[in-house]
Scaffold this motif. Structure first.
Motif, PDB file in Angstrom:
ATOM      1  N   ILE A  83       0.829  -1.194   0.000  1.00 22.73           N
ATOM      2  CA  ILE A  83       0.000   0.000   0.000  1.00 22.73           C
ATOM      3  C   ILE A  83       0.869   1.252   0.000  1.00 22.73           C
ATOM      4  O   ILE A  83       2.028   1.228   0.393  1.00 22.73           O
ATOM      5  N   MET A  84       0.283   2.357  -0.479  1.00 19.48           N
ATOM      6  CA  MET A  84       0.915   3.663  -0.411  1.00 19.48           C
ATOM      7  C   MET A  84       0.215   4.398   0.729  1.00 19.48           C
ATOM      8  O   MET A  84      -1.008   4.543   0.723  1.00 19.48           O
ATOM      9  N   VAL A  85       0.999   4.814   1.735  1.00 26.67           N
ATOM     10  CA  VAL A  85       0.432   5.498   2.892  1.00 26.67           C
ATOM     11  C   VAL A  85       1.001   6.902   3.003  1.00 26.67           C
ATOM     12  O   VAL A  85       2.070   7.194   2.482  1.00 26.67           O
ATOM     13  N   ASP A  86       0.264   7.760   3.670  1.00 29.11           N
ATOM     14  CA  ASP A  86       0.717   9.114   3.955  1.00 29.11           C
ATOM     15  C   ASP A  86       1.447   9.078   5.292  1.00 29.11           C
ATOM     16  O   ASP A  86       0.878   8.692   6.309  1.00 29.11           O
ATOM     17  N   GLU A  87       2.705   9.456   5.303  1.00 27.71           N
ATOM     18  CA  GLU A  87       3.527   9.440   6.523  1.00 27.71           C
ATOM     19  C   GLU A  87       2.969  10.377   7.584  1.00 27.71           C
ATOM     20  O   GLU A  87       3.066  10.100   8.769  1.00 27.71           O
ATOM     21  N   ASN A  88       2.380  11.506   7.178  1.00 31.00           N
ATOM     22  CA  ASN A  88       1.910  12.504   8.139  1.00 31.00           C
ATOM     23  C   ASN A  88       0.654  12.065   8.874  1.00 31.00           C
ATOM     24  O   ASN A  88       0.532  12.273  10.074  1.00 31.00           O
ATOM     25  N   HIS A  95      -4.015   1.182  -2.737  1.00 30.48           N
ATOM     26  CA  HIS A  95      -3.660  -0.227  -2.596  1.00 30.48           C
ATOM     27  C   HIS A  95      -2.974  -0.608  -3.905  1.00 30.48           C
ATOM     28  O   HIS A  95      -3.590  -0.636  -4.962  1.00 30.48           O
ATOM     29  N   ILE A  96      -1.676  -0.884  -3.833  1.00 27.07           N
ATOM     30  CA  ILE A  96      -0.876  -1.141  -5.029  1.00 27.07           C
ATOM     31  C   ILE A  96      -1.007  -2.598  -5.476  1.00 27.07           C
ATOM     32  O   ILE A  96      -1.098  -2.886  -6.670  1.00 27.07           O
ATOM     33  N   GLY A  97      -1.013  -3.500  -4.553  1.00 29.97           N
ATOM     34  CA  GLY A  97      -1.099  -4.926  -4.886  1.00 29.97           C
ATOM     35  C   GLY A  97      -0.878  -5.770  -3.649  1.00 29.97           C
ATOM     36  O   GLY A  97      -1.010  -5.305  -2.525  1.00 29.97           O
ATOM     37  N   LEU A 110       0.203  -7.176  -8.940  1.00 28.55           N
ATOM     38  CA  LEU A 110      -0.262  -5.801  -9.077  1.00 28.55           C
ATOM     39  C   LEU A 110      -1.792  -5.778  -9.089  1.00 28.55           C
ATOM     40  O   LEU A 110      -2.435  -6.650  -9.683  1.00 28.55           O
ATOM     41  N   ALA A 111      -2.384  -4.801  -8.440  1.00 25.67           N
ATOM     42  CA  ALA A 111      -3.843  -4.686  -8.345  1.00 25.67           C
ATOM     43  C   ALA A 111      -4.403  -4.132  -9.653  1.00 25.67           C
ATOM     44  O   ALA A 111      -4.545  -2.916  -9.819  1.00 25.67           O
ATOM     45  N   SER A 119     -10.965  -3.116  -7.142  1.00 23.60           N
ATOM     46  CA  SER A 119     -10.608  -1.705  -7.257  1.00 23.60           C
ATOM     47  C   SER A 119      -9.164  -1.615  -7.761  1.00 23.60           C
ATOM     48  O   SER A 119      -8.225  -1.576  -6.959  1.00 23.60           O
ATOM     49  N   PRO A 120      -8.960  -1.582  -9.069  1.00 18.71           N
ATOM     50  CA  PRO A 120      -7.591  -1.585  -9.603  1.00 18.71           C
ATOM     51  C   PRO A 120      -6.899  -0.238  -9.412  1.00 18.71           C
ATOM     52  O   PRO A 120      -7.532   0.785  -9.158  1.00 18.71           O
TER      53      PRO A 120
END
Length: 157
Positions: A83-88, A95-97, A110-111, A119-120
């Motif tokens: 997943i790609m998350v926001d550090e802040n 959701h990448i895969g 890969l999604a 949800s690709p």
């Protein structure tokens, strides 16, 4: 012969008599209930005082938290979600895969619609990561390297 039974207005005679009996003996019933419950029957029926505010009460009616610029980072969770998350804020951005186990090997999936994801990912992300789809992970190329590669290809580093 046909009998028509219709509902009468009001309560039945027996019900009306029972209600009258209970109302006439309400004081005795309450006294017995208090005796059996140690007074908690009447205490439970008493109106409860409404809570009163003590001290200074501050209502913040301003806008929501100020929009801080997102600081994205790729994270692979314990259950294999990439997943790609926001550090802040700690919120998930994409959701990448997934890292899945296939034929005894860990494989990055890969999604995308082709991989049957509901949800690709966006087309731009899918194009940048297309050659990583189906790639095996091993001792020389682990989850940390995969996360770093995905971050580099998406321009996060």
């Amino acid at each position: 012969m046909v009998e028509i039974i219709s509902k009468r207005d009001g309560s039945r005679r027996e019900d009306a008599a029972m209600k009258r009996l209970i109302e006439q003996n309400r004081a005795t019933i309450t006294r017995l209930a208090d005796h059996l419950t140690g007074g908690s029957y009447s205490a439970g029926k008493a109106p409860k005082p409404k809570p009163q505010a003590k001290g200074l009460i501050i209502h913040s009616v301003g806008s929501a938290r100020s929009a801080i610029e997102a600081s994205p980072r790729i994270r692979i969770s314990l259950n294999g979600r990439v997943i790609m998350v926001d550090e802040n804020s700690g919120r998930q951005l994409h959701h990448i895969g997934d890292v899945k186990r296939r034929d005894g090997n860990d494989v990055f999936v890969l999604a995308t619609k082709a991989n049957h994801y509901f949800s690709p990912v966006d087309e731009d992300i899918a194009a940048a990561l297309a050659d990583l789809d189906g790639g095996r992970l091993g001792p020389d190329y682990g989850e940390k390297q995969l996360a770093a590669d995905i971050g580099n290809r998406l321009g996060m580093n």
